[in-house]
Design a protein around this motif. Structure first.
Motif, mmCIF file in Angstrom:
data_model
loop_
_atom_site.group_PDB
_atom_site.id
_atom_site.type_symbol
_atom_site.label_atom_id
_atom_site.label_comp_id
_atom_site.label_asym_id
_atom_site.label_seq_id
_atom_site.Cartn_x
_atom_site.Cartn_y
_atom_site.Cartn_z
ATOM 1 N N LEU A 26 1.086 -1.385 -0.010
ATOM 2 C CA LEU A 26 -0.131 0.142 -0.097
ATOM 3 C C LEU A 26 0.794 1.698 -0.286
ATOM 4 O O LEU A 26 1.337 1.451 0.525
ATOM 5 C CB LEU A 26 -1.034 0.141 1.172
ATOM 6 C CG LEU A 26 -1.979 0.972 1.257
ATOM 7 C CD1 LEU A 26 -2.851 1.456 0.007
ATOM 8 C CD2 LEU A 26 -2.736 0.517 3.230
ATOM 9 N N VAL A 28 1.260 5.490 0.333
ATOM 10 C CA VAL A 28 0.572 6.784 0.889
ATOM 11 C C VAL A 28 1.140 7.803 1.025
ATOM 12 O O VAL A 28 1.727 7.666 1.189
ATOM 13 C CB VAL A 28 -0.237 5.909 2.289
ATOM 14 C CG1 VAL A 28 -1.519 7.011 2.639
ATOM 15 C CG2 VAL A 28 -0.558 4.283 2.167
ATOM 16 N N THR A 51 -2.906 2.363 -4.495
ATOM 17 C CA THR A 51 -2.023 3.726 -3.961
ATOM 18 C C THR A 51 -3.441 4.300 -3.310
ATOM 19 O O THR A 51 -4.594 4.420 -4.136
ATOM 20 C CB THR A 51 -1.859 4.127 -5.284
ATOM 21 O OG1 THR A 51 -0.306 3.746 -6.050
ATOM 22 C CG2 THR A 51 -0.658 5.601 -4.733
ATOM 23 N N GLY A 55 -4.373 9.686 5.070
ATOM 24 C CA GLY A 55 -4.302 9.010 5.820
ATOM 25 C C GLY A 55 -5.329 8.161 5.965
ATOM 26 O O GLY A 55 -5.465 7.091 6.713
ATOM 27 N N ALA A 58 -6.247 5.619 3.636
ATOM 28 C CA ALA A 58 -5.383 4.308 3.452
ATOM 29 C C ALA A 58 -5.459 3.408 4.981
ATOM 30 O O ALA A 58 -5.248 2.586 5.719
ATOM 31 C CB ALA A 58 -3.516 5.130 4.377
ATOM 32 N N ILE A 70 3.467 -1.618 3.580
ATOM 33 C CA ILE A 70 3.141 -0.183 3.937
ATOM 34 C C ILE A 70 3.532 0.699 3.761
ATOM 35 O O ILE A 70 3.968 1.410 4.840
ATOM 36 C CB ILE A 70 1.245 0.824 4.474
ATOM 37 C CG1 ILE A 70 0.590 -0.632 4.962
ATOM 38 C CG2 ILE A 70 0.894 1.369 4.721
ATOM 39 C CD1 ILE A 70 -1.013 -0.134 5.618
ATOM 40 N N MET A 72 4.004 4.851 3.550
ATOM 41 C CA MET A 72 3.294 6.012 4.951
ATOM 42 C C MET A 72 4.045 7.284 4.674
ATOM 43 O O MET A 72 4.905 7.030 5.339
ATOM 44 C CB MET A 72 3.014 5.326 5.886
ATOM 45 C CG MET A 72 2.338 6.470 6.681
ATOM 46 S SD MET A 72 0.051 6.579 5.672
ATOM 47 C CE MET A 72 -0.053 5.093 6.862
ATOM 48 N N GLY A 81 0.475 10.974 8.032
ATOM 49 C CA GLY A 81 0.840 9.489 8.289
ATOM 50 C C GLY A 81 0.865 8.852 9.880
ATOM 51 O O GLY A 81 0.408 8.061 9.670
#
Length: 160
Positions: A26, A28, A51, A55, A58, A70, A72, A81
């Protein structure tokens, strides 16, 4: 940037050039350029990715889908984040979370770790830096680790 990954003369074995083909990340980040860079690096390593841009998205994505890692960004609109990580950890999401930040200040590293992130990757980062983080935080088979080791000879870190 992608030439090191996609030159047929350099490597004709797709498995060796894509050692992270079973890894789902992931990404972010609210910056489209940063998203594109991370996506290209992950694609070059063979990882799949989703993508999102903040937050809130996410936390939703990590709550509804399984990720191996992840990546972040720390400073984003709606929910940064740090807060997203705290919320994920409160929801028992144990996926490794790597802070991707433009700041190399000690306080930022401490804030990232205190929020529940597992490590910090300072932007701009190279594909080799990303690879090192993935290897460090993902469980890998011996075969995957060997494939990653072979990939290093194909990557021109200075070009990235």
């Amino acid at each position: 940037m992608l030439d090191a990954f996609h030159r047929p003369e350099a490597n004709t074995n797709a498995e060796v050039s894509r050692p992270l083909h079973n890894v789902h990340v992931l990404v972010v980040d609210d910056n489209a350029v940063n998203q594109l860079l991370a996506e290209n690096m992950l694609s070059g390593l063979g990882a799949s990715y989703e993508t999102v841009s903040d937050g809130v998205a996410a936390v939703t994505a990590a709550s509804n889908q399984s990720f191996d890692l992840i990546l972040m960004d720390c400073l984003m609109p709606n929910m940064d984040g740090f807060e997203a990580t705290r919320e994920m950890r409160a929801n028992n999401i144990t996926t490794p979370i790597i802070a991707a930040t433009a700041s190399a200040a000690v306080d930022d590293f401490e804030d990232a770790l205190a929020s529940g992130m597992n490590d910090v990757l300072v932007k701009p980062f190279s594909v080799l830096n990303l690879e090192r983080i993935l290897v460090k935080h993902l469980p890998m088979t011996r075969e995957q680790a060997t494939e990653l080791s072979g990939l290093k000879s194909l990557i021109n870190d200075e070009a990235l």
